[in-house]
Every structure is written in C-alpha cells, then in structure tokens.
Design a protein around this motif. Sequence first.
Motif, PDB file in Angstrom:
ATOM      1  N   ALA A 170      46.068  32.581  33.586  1.00  0.00           N
ATOM      2  CA  ALA A 170      44.945  31.884  34.217  1.00  0.00           C
ATOM      3  C   ALA A 170      44.970  30.400  33.846  1.00  0.00           C
ATOM      4  CB  ALA A 170      43.626  32.519  33.781  1.00  0.00           C
ATOM      5  N   ALA A 171      45.338  30.117  32.598  1.00  0.00           N
ATOM      6  CA  ALA A 171      45.448  28.721  32.156  1.00  0.00           C
ATOM      7  C   ALA A 171      46.547  27.997  32.928  1.00  0.00           C
ATOM      8  CB  ALA A 171      45.721  28.666  30.658  1.00  0.00           C
ATOM      9  N   ASP A 172      47.655  28.710  33.178  1.00  0.00           N
ATOM     10  CA  ASP A 172      48.737  28.110  33.967  1.00  0.00           C
ATOM     11  C   ASP A 172      48.253  27.764  35.376  1.00  0.00           C
ATOM     12  OD1 ASP A 172      50.498  28.340  31.853  1.00  0.00           O
ATOM     13  OD2 ASP A 172      51.438  30.182  32.600  1.00  0.00           O
ATOM     14  N   GLY A 173      47.451  28.657  35.960  1.00  0.00           N
ATOM     15  CA  GLY A 173      46.907  28.397  37.294  1.00  0.00           C
ATOM     16  C   GLY A 173      45.990  27.187  37.293  1.00  0.00           C
ATOM     17  N   LEU A 174      45.155  27.062  36.272  1.00  0.00           N
ATOM     18  CA  LEU A 174      44.262  25.911  36.163  1.00  0.00           C
ATOM     19  C   LEU A 174      45.066  24.633  35.943  1.00  0.00           C
ATOM     20  CD1 LEU A 174      41.455  24.707  36.016  1.00  0.00           C
ATOM     21  CD2 LEU A 174      41.402  25.301  33.578  1.00  0.00           C
ATOM     22  N   TRP A 175      46.118  24.741  35.130  1.00  0.00           N
ATOM     23  CA  TRP A 175      46.993  23.591  34.891  1.00  0.00           C
ATOM     24  C   TRP A 175      47.604  23.099  36.208  1.00  0.00           C
ATOM     25  CZ3 TRP A 175      52.369  24.102  35.715  1.00  0.00           C
ATOM     26  CH2 TRP A 175      53.129  22.987  35.373  1.00  0.00           C
ATOM     27  N   LEU A 176      48.087  24.030  37.025  1.00  0.00           N
ATOM     28  CA  LEU A 176      48.683  23.651  38.299  1.00  0.00           C
ATOM     29  C   LEU A 176      47.639  22.990  39.205  1.00  0.00           C
ATOM     30  CD1 LEU A 176      51.075  23.607  40.209  1.00  0.00           C
ATOM     31  CD2 LEU A 176      50.455  25.926  40.946  1.00  0.00           C
ATOM     32  N   ALA A 177      46.432  23.554  39.242  1.00  0.00           N
ATOM     33  CA  ALA A 177      45.370  22.970  40.061  1.00  0.00           C
ATOM     34  C   ALA A 177      45.033  21.565  39.581  1.00  0.00           C
ATOM     35  CB  ALA A 177      44.128  23.859  40.021  1.00  0.00           C
ATOM     36  N   THR A 178      45.022  21.385  38.267  1.00  0.00           N
ATOM     37  CA  THR A 178      44.735  20.069  37.691  1.00  0.00           C
ATOM     38  C   THR A 178      45.825  19.077  38.058  1.00  0.00           C
ATOM     39  OG1 THR A 178      43.559  21.094  35.831  1.00  0.00           O
ATOM     40  CG2 THR A 178      44.284  18.820  35.538  1.00  0.00           C
ATOM     41  N   MET A 179      47.080  19.490  37.933  1.00  0.00           N
ATOM     42  CA  MET A 179      48.197  18.608  38.249  1.00  0.00           C
ATOM     43  C   MET A 179      48.174  18.164  39.710  1.00  0.00           C
ATOM     44  SD  MET A 179      49.909  18.117  35.466  1.00  0.00           S
ATOM     45  CE  MET A 179      48.317  18.184  34.662  1.00  0.00           C
ATOM     46  N   CYS A 180      47.759  19.098  40.593  1.00  0.00           N
ATOM     47  CA  CYS A 180      47.719  18.801  42.035  1.00  0.00           C
ATOM     48  C   CYS A 180      46.416  18.146  42.459  1.00  0.00           C
ATOM     49  CB  CYS A 180      47.927  20.090  42.826  1.00  0.00           C
ATOM     50  SG  CYS A 180      49.542  20.844  42.576  1.00  0.00           S
ATOM     51  N   LYS A 181      45.530  17.926  41.473  1.00  0.00           N
ATOM     52  CA  LYS A 181      44.201  17.362  41.756  1.00  0.00           C
ATOM     53  C   LYS A 181      43.458  18.181  42.804  1.00  0.00           C
ATOM     54  CE  LYS A 181      45.661  12.662  40.536  1.00  0.00           C
ATOM     55  NZ  LYS A 181      45.170  12.734  39.179  1.00  0.00           N
ATOM     56  N   SER A 182      43.602  19.495  42.681  1.00  0.00           N
ATOM     57  CA  SER A 182      42.940  20.398  43.619  1.00  0.00           C
ATOM     58  C   SER A 182      41.443  20.455  43.339  1.00  0.00           C
ATOM     59  CB  SER A 182      43.540  21.801  43.466  1.00  0.00           C
ATOM     60  OG  SER A 182      42.726  22.760  44.115  1.00  0.00           O
ATOM     61  N   PRO A 183      40.605  20.547  44.396  1.00  0.00           N
ATOM     62  CA  PRO A 183      39.157  20.679  44.168  1.00  0.00           C
ATOM     63  C   PRO A 183      38.795  21.960  43.430  1.00  0.00           C
ATOM     64  CG  PRO A 183      39.692  20.977  46.493  1.00  0.00           C
ATOM     65  CD  PRO A 183      40.937  20.480  45.819  1.00  0.00           C
ATOM     66  N   THR A 184      39.726  22.919  43.397  1.00  0.00           N
ATOM     67  CA  THR A 184      39.439  24.159  42.665  1.00  0.00           C
ATOM     68  C   THR A 184      39.392  23.925  41.160  1.00  0.00           C
ATOM     69  OG1 THR A 184      41.798  24.744  42.597  1.00  0.00           O
ATOM     70  CG2 THR A 184      40.502  25.593  44.439  1.00  0.00           C
ATOM     71  N   SER A 185      39.822  22.740  40.712  1.00  0.00           N
ATOM     72  CA  SER A 185      39.778  22.444  39.273  1.00  0.00           C
ATOM     73  C   SER A 185      38.508  21.699  38.884  1.00  0.00           C
ATOM     74  CB  SER A 185      41.000  21.616  38.863  1.00  0.00           C
ATOM     75  OG  SER A 185      40.983  20.339  39.495  1.00  0.00           O
ATOM     76  N   ASN A 186      37.535  21.613  39.807  1.00  0.00           N
ATOM     77  CA  ASN A 186      36.303  20.876  39.519  1.00  0.00           C
ATOM     78  C   ASN A 186      35.491  21.476  38.380  1.00  0.00           C
ATOM     79  OD1 ASN A 186      36.898  19.038  41.502  1.00  0.00           O
ATOM     80  ND2 ASN A 186      35.578  19.972  43.056  1.00  0.00           N
ATOM     81  N   ASN A 187      35.626  22.783  38.175  1.00  0.00           N
ATOM     82  CA  ASN A 187      34.894  23.450  37.089  1.00  0.00           C
ATOM     83  C   ASN A 187      35.820  23.755  35.912  1.00  0.00           C
ATOM     84  OD1 ASN A 187      32.418  23.567  38.551  1.00  0.00           O
ATOM     85  ND2 ASN A 187      33.210  25.322  39.703  1.00  0.00           N
ATOM     86  N   ALA A 188      36.814  22.892  35.722  1.00  0.00           N
ATOM     87  CA  ALA A 188      37.844  23.158  34.723  1.00  0.00           C
ATOM     88  C   ALA A 188      37.268  23.361  33.318  1.00  0.00           C
ATOM     89  CB  ALA A 188      38.862  22.024  34.706  1.00  0.00           C
ATOM     90  N   GLU A 189      36.312  22.535  32.932  1.00  0.00           N
ATOM     91  CA  GLU A 189      35.749  22.648  31.579  1.00  0.00           C
ATOM     92  C   GLU A 189      35.109  24.012  31.357  1.00  0.00           C
ATOM     93  OE1 GLU A 189      34.821  21.320  27.696  1.00  0.00           O
ATOM     94  OE2 GLU A 189      36.161  20.500  29.215  1.00  0.00           O
ATOM     95  N   ALA A 190      34.332  24.472  32.337  1.00  0.00           N
ATOM     96  CA  ALA A 190      33.680  25.783  32.221  1.00  0.00           C
ATOM     97  C   ALA A 190      34.720  26.899  32.207  1.00  0.00           C
ATOM     98  CB  ALA A 190      32.690  25.980  33.375  1.00  0.00           C
TER      99      ALA A 190
END
Length: 200
Positions: A170-190
């Motif tokens: 799941a962390a890898d998925g969030l990392w990828l979303a963050t790298m791509c500046k995907s809006p799905t990473s907007n709640n990254a901290e939570a």
Amino acid sequence: MWGMLLENKTTGRYLSAMSEAHRRKKEPEHVRRAIIESAARLAVNDGFASLSMQAVASAAGVTKGGLLHHFPCKQAMVEAVFKEMMAALDRTIDEEMARDTNPRGSFTRAYVSALRKIEVGLLDERGIPISLSMLIDPALTRRWCDWIGDRLNRHAETDGGVDLEIVRLAADGLWLATMCKSPTSNNAEAVINRLIACTR
C-alpha cells in the motif's frame, strides 16, 4: 623536461604553459558530487530522458571531458544519482528504526515513514524523476529489487508476514501516486498514519 615555458611579453617573465586550472589541487570527489547534484537538479524540470551531458557539465562547472572522466555515459550518471537517492533512503530508514522501541514491524514502519518525509519535502523533489525512471529502466529496476530484497531478508524476523507485506505494498502505491502528483495522494498524511497504525 621542465615543461614548456612561455615569455609574457608585458612583464618579460616566463610562465608555465600549464593553466591555473591544471595547477589547482584536484578534488575528484568534490567534482563528482557537483555532477551528481547538478544532474538531479536539472532532471526535476526536464526528466532524465531529455537530460544532456553538456547541460550537466555546464551546471556543474566542469568541462564535458571532466564529466566523462567520472561518468563515461549518461546511464552511468543516472545510476549514480539513483545510488545517492537510495543511500539517502537507507539513512532515513535506519534513523527511524533506531528510534523505534518496538522491533516487530520496525522496518515496515520506517519504510512507510520515509513517505511522510517525501510529503513534507525532507526527501526533496529531486528524487521524483529518478524514481519514475526506475519504472522503465531495467538496470534501475534491478537495483531497486536488489535493495528491497536485501532489506526484507535482513529484517525477515521482525517484518515477515502477509499483514506487513500488505502495508508495504500500500505504501508503494501511495509512493507512486505521490511521484505522479496524482490527486489520489491528497490524503497522503492520513493514509500514512493509518498504515503505520496497522503495523502495531
């Protein structure tokens, strides 16, 4: 034997043909570091695919020949930048693990916490283009797989099991979303907080 000497027509003194640059004390590690940092900095805007050796040499304040002395090709330079990024990730993870009083899941928590540092800019944006390059460059993919495989083997006793593997994936998925500046990473901290909670 003493080197070619040239007479200065203004002063009448003889000067060595060797330039001041050649007389300076060589600092190969300093030059190498400047090249790596310049390559990473330039790649933030343009990505590694469009990065030129001449642009990196100019940014680092060295000749193209000086750059080629340290890195004979662009791939070698990219891999050096990736190695630096991985070393920074290693240090971050080791620091997190040293502060963790609970051995169970300590590597997984440190791995996920590294994402938090990316989010707040402590692991700077220069890691973004090289991280994305890893997805399409077989040599970098292999280095990443070797790194994570080594870490998982090293921490098998404390971080084995499907539950912790799910957290890391799941962390890898969030990392990828963050790298791509995907809006799905907007709640990254939570998401990071929830993932860390799942490891306890």
